[in-house]
Design a protein around this motif. Structure first.
Motif, PDB file in Angstrom:
ATOM      1  N   ALA A  15       0.793  -1.229   0.000  1.00 59.47           N
ATOM      2  CA  ALA A  15       0.000   0.000   0.000  1.00 59.47           C
ATOM      3  C   ALA A  15       0.828   1.283   0.000  1.00 59.47           C
ATOM      4  CB  ALA A  15      -0.979  -0.016   1.174  1.00 59.47           C
ATOM      5  N   PRO A  16       1.902   1.398   0.831  1.00 57.59           N
ATOM      6  CA  PRO A  16       2.672   2.654   0.815  1.00 57.59           C
ATOM      7  C   PRO A  16       3.297   2.955  -0.542  1.00 57.59           C
ATOM      8  CG  PRO A  16       3.167   1.381   2.790  1.00 57.59           C
ATOM      9  CD  PRO A  16       2.384   0.482   1.888  1.00 57.59           C
ATOM     10  N   GLN A  17       3.753   1.922  -1.257  1.00 54.70           N
ATOM     11  CA  GLN A  17       4.323   2.133  -2.583  1.00 54.70           C
ATOM     12  C   GLN A  17       3.240   2.477  -3.600  1.00 54.70           C
ATOM     13  OE1 GLN A  17       5.417  -0.779  -0.720  1.00 54.70           O
ATOM     14  NE2 GLN A  17       6.966   0.657   0.027  1.00 54.70           N
ATOM     15  N   VAL A  18       2.084   1.861  -3.448  1.00 58.16           N
ATOM     16  CA  VAL A  18       0.975   2.121  -4.360  1.00 58.16           C
ATOM     17  C   VAL A  18       0.582   3.598  -4.321  1.00 58.16           C
ATOM     18  CG1 VAL A  18      -1.477   1.653  -4.806  1.00 58.16           C
ATOM     19  CG2 VAL A  18       0.092  -0.235  -4.289  1.00 58.16           C
ATOM     20  N   ALA A  19       0.635   4.200  -3.138  1.00 57.49           N
ATOM     21  CA  ALA A  19       0.240   5.605  -2.988  1.00 57.49           C
ATOM     22  C   ALA A  19       1.081   6.526  -3.851  1.00 57.49           C
ATOM     23  CB  ALA A  19       0.336   6.018  -1.519  1.00 57.49           C
ATOM     24  N   HIS A  20       2.313   6.128  -4.144  1.00 58.34           N
ATOM     25  CA  HIS A  20       3.225   6.979  -4.922  1.00 58.34           C
ATOM     26  C   HIS A  20       3.426   6.460  -6.343  1.00 58.34           C
ATOM     27  CE1 HIS A  20       4.252   9.379  -1.414  1.00 58.34           C
ATOM     28  NE2 HIS A  20       4.288   8.249  -0.734  1.00 58.34           N
ATOM     29  N   PHE A  21       2.576   5.542  -6.763  1.00 57.47           N
ATOM     30  CA  PHE A  21       2.701   4.929  -8.079  1.00 57.47           C
ATOM     31  C   PHE A  21       2.571   5.990  -9.176  1.00 57.47           C
ATOM     32  CE2 PHE A  21       0.494   2.700 -11.669  1.00 57.47           C
ATOM     33  CZ  PHE A  21       1.586   1.972 -12.093  1.00 57.47           C
ATOM     34  N   GLY A  22       3.535   6.009 -10.074  1.00 56.16           N
ATOM     35  CA  GLY A  22       3.479   6.880 -11.247  1.00 56.16           C
ATOM     36  C   GLY A  22       4.104   8.246 -11.093  1.00 56.16           C
ATOM     37  N   GLU A  23       4.462   8.633  -9.872  1.00 55.66           N
ATOM     38  CA  GLU A  23       4.969   9.990  -9.699  1.00 55.66           C
ATOM     39  C   GLU A  23       6.395  10.170 -10.208  1.00 55.66           C
ATOM     40  OE1 GLU A  23       4.503  10.799  -5.555  1.00 55.66           O
ATOM     41  OE2 GLU A  23       6.393   9.828  -4.976  1.00 55.66           O
ATOM     42  N   GLN A  24       7.056   9.074 -10.595  1.00 54.29           N
ATOM     43  CA  GLN A  24       8.435   9.162 -11.059  1.00 54.29           C
ATOM     44  C   GLN A  24       8.536   9.606 -12.515  1.00 54.29           C
ATOM     45  OE1 GLN A  24       6.719   6.411 -10.715  1.00 54.29           O
ATOM     46  NE2 GLN A  24       7.207   4.937 -12.322  1.00 54.29           N
ATOM     47  N   VAL A  25       7.454   9.564 -13.282  1.00 53.00           N
ATOM     48  CA  VAL A  25       7.530   9.950 -14.690  1.00 53.00           C
ATOM     49  C   VAL A  25       7.416  11.465 -14.811  1.00 53.00           C
ATOM     50  CG1 VAL A  25       6.529   7.745 -15.391  1.00 53.00           C
ATOM     51  CG2 VAL A  25       5.037   9.732 -15.117  1.00 53.00           C
ATOM     52  N   PRO A  26       7.833  12.053 -15.938  1.00 51.35           N
ATOM     53  CA  PRO A  26       7.779  13.506 -16.066  1.00 51.35           C
ATOM     54  C   PRO A  26       6.396  14.107 -15.830  1.00 51.35           C
ATOM     55  CG  PRO A  26       9.202  12.607 -17.762  1.00 51.35           C
ATOM     56  CD  PRO A  26       8.577  11.437 -17.052  1.00 51.35           C
ATOM     57  N   MET A  27       5.338  13.403 -16.185  1.00 57.14           N
ATOM     58  CA  MET A  27       3.983  13.926 -15.950  1.00 57.14           C
ATOM     59  C   MET A  27       3.555  13.804 -14.498  1.00 57.14           C
ATOM     60  SD  MET A  27       1.557  13.126 -19.216  1.00 57.14           S
ATOM     61  CE  MET A  27       1.911  13.833 -20.823  1.00 57.14           C
ATOM     62  N   LYS A  28       4.340  13.071 -13.701  1.00 58.06           N
ATOM     63  CA  LYS A  28       4.152  12.959 -12.251  1.00 58.06           C
ATOM     64  C   LYS A  28       2.831  12.301 -11.836  1.00 58.06           C
ATOM     65  CE  LYS A  28       7.178  16.781 -10.840  1.00 58.06           C
ATOM     66  NZ  LYS A  28       7.778  17.046 -12.162  1.00 58.06           N
ATOM     67  N   ARG A  29       2.336  11.406 -12.680  1.00 59.27           N
ATOM     68  CA  ARG A  29       1.141  10.641 -12.332  1.00 59.27           C
ATOM     69  C   ARG A  29       1.060   9.430 -13.247  1.00 59.27           C
ATOM     70  NH1 ARG A  29      -2.836  10.998 -16.112  1.00 59.27           N
ATOM     71  NH2 ARG A  29      -2.745  12.742 -17.582  1.00 59.27           N
TER      72      ARG A  29
END
Length: 333
Positions: free
Chosen positions: A282-296
């Motif tokens: 769950a903690p990793q899921v909360a931040h899923f996708g924020e590493q890409v340039p669009m940040k989501r």
């Protein structure tokens, strides 16, 4: 050896150029220092509606992941996408079509006029929800549970679809197995084998079963991944299969070109589907996708139009053997 005066001239020229470079540097630093500091930008929103941004709902699902159990529902129905008959009266098989990208593709294929067969593992409620969504678009849908790593099952799927609809025009290979492994030594042979059997054998089995029934103008669209392009240190097996899918796509496209059948792949970046909450805590899921340039992460409805594009003879008749990345932008500095 150059005359002494010529050497002196070159030395002066070098000093002058270095001084010019320093002036450019000083001017740039002055301009940058004068610029107001920009606040941290949020996620990029360029779609017809606003999409969720991290932090997302931190939730962990038991694999293979059921979309109906997700608190934050993936957006798949693309209400602003207008169909125009690009797949009118075609018949498509979509593996992993019960949820996520597969569900969004099924809906848009139906909106473009296609009848759809959904192949899925055991997520029966998700499959019925997708069937209802396809039928709401005015097209027919059948749902077929089973394991695409079973070769006999794949051939039975194709036979039953051709018997039901009288034809087959499009195969979308989308079913996948993915689990992160933090330590290489913890990647068991059983895990490795399951990933390859689902992601590679499944695609091969379905393509080989479908190819004899596809006519000129038919299409196969495979789901690759950004991990097959860039790699992923904690998805060694998954990344390997996705790279293999890209190579399979290019090779099969050349093989089927004389028959007029196009083969392409979509390589998505992070997409909000049940696959990822069933892969991460769950903690990793909360931040899923924020590493890409669009940040989501993408929503499935943002990826599905690429599958329409690659399946439609009106839109991509001169495209085969291509890998289309849809990854939320390329970073750079």
């Amino acid at each position: 050896m150059s005359p002494p005066d010529t050497q002196h001239d070159y030395k002066q020229q070098g000093e002058a150029t270095a001084e010019a470079q320093r002036r450019i540097q000083e001017d740039l630093e002055r301009r940058e220092n004068q610029q107001p500091k920009q606040a941290q930008q949020g996620a990029m929103q360029a779609g017809a509606r606003k999409y969720p941004e991290p932090p997302l709902t931190g939730q962990h699902l038991e694999t293979p992941g059921v979309e109906a159990d997700l608190a934050l529902k993936p957006m798949y129905d693309a209400p602003y996408y207008k169909g125009s008959g690009k797949l009118q009266d075609k018949v498509a098989i979509i593996t992993g079509g019960d949820s996520g990208i597969g569900r969004a593709v099924a809906v848009l294929y139906a909106r473009e006029g296609a009848d759809v067969a959904i192949v899925y593992l055991n997520e029966h409620q998700d499959a019925e929800d997708t069937k209802a969504a396809v039928e709401a678009e005015g097209r027919r849908c059948v749902v077929i549970p089973g394991d695409v790593s079973d070769r006999a099952f794949c051939f039975e799927v194709v036979k039953s679809v051709v018997d039901e609809f009288g034809r087959l025009d499009i195969l979308v290979n989308n079913a996948a197995f993915q689990l992160h492994v933090m330590e290489f030594e913890d990647l068991t042979l059983e895990h490795f084998d399951r990933t390859l059997k689902t992601n590679l054998y499944g695609y091969f089995n379905m393509a080989q079963a479908a190819a004899p029934h596809l006519q000129a103008g038919g299409a196969i669209v495979n789901t690759g991944s950004v991990t097959g392009i860039q790699g992923s240190k904690n998805l060694l097996d998954y990344s390997m299969t996705k790279g293999g899918i890209h190579a399979f796509t290019r090779s099969l496209s050349a093989h089927l070109m004389p028959k007029g059948i196009r083969v392409n792949a979509v390589a998505p970046g992070p997409v909000w589907t049940p696959l990822n909450p069933s892969d991460k805590e769950a903690p990793q899921v909360a931040h899923f996708g924020e590493q890409v340039p669009m940040k989501r992460p993408a929503q499935p409805e943002e990826i599905a139009p690429a599958y329409v594009f690659l399946a439609s003879a009106q839109m991509s008749s001169y495209i085969t053997g291509e890998i289309l990345p849809v990854i939320g932008g390329y970073g750079g500095s």
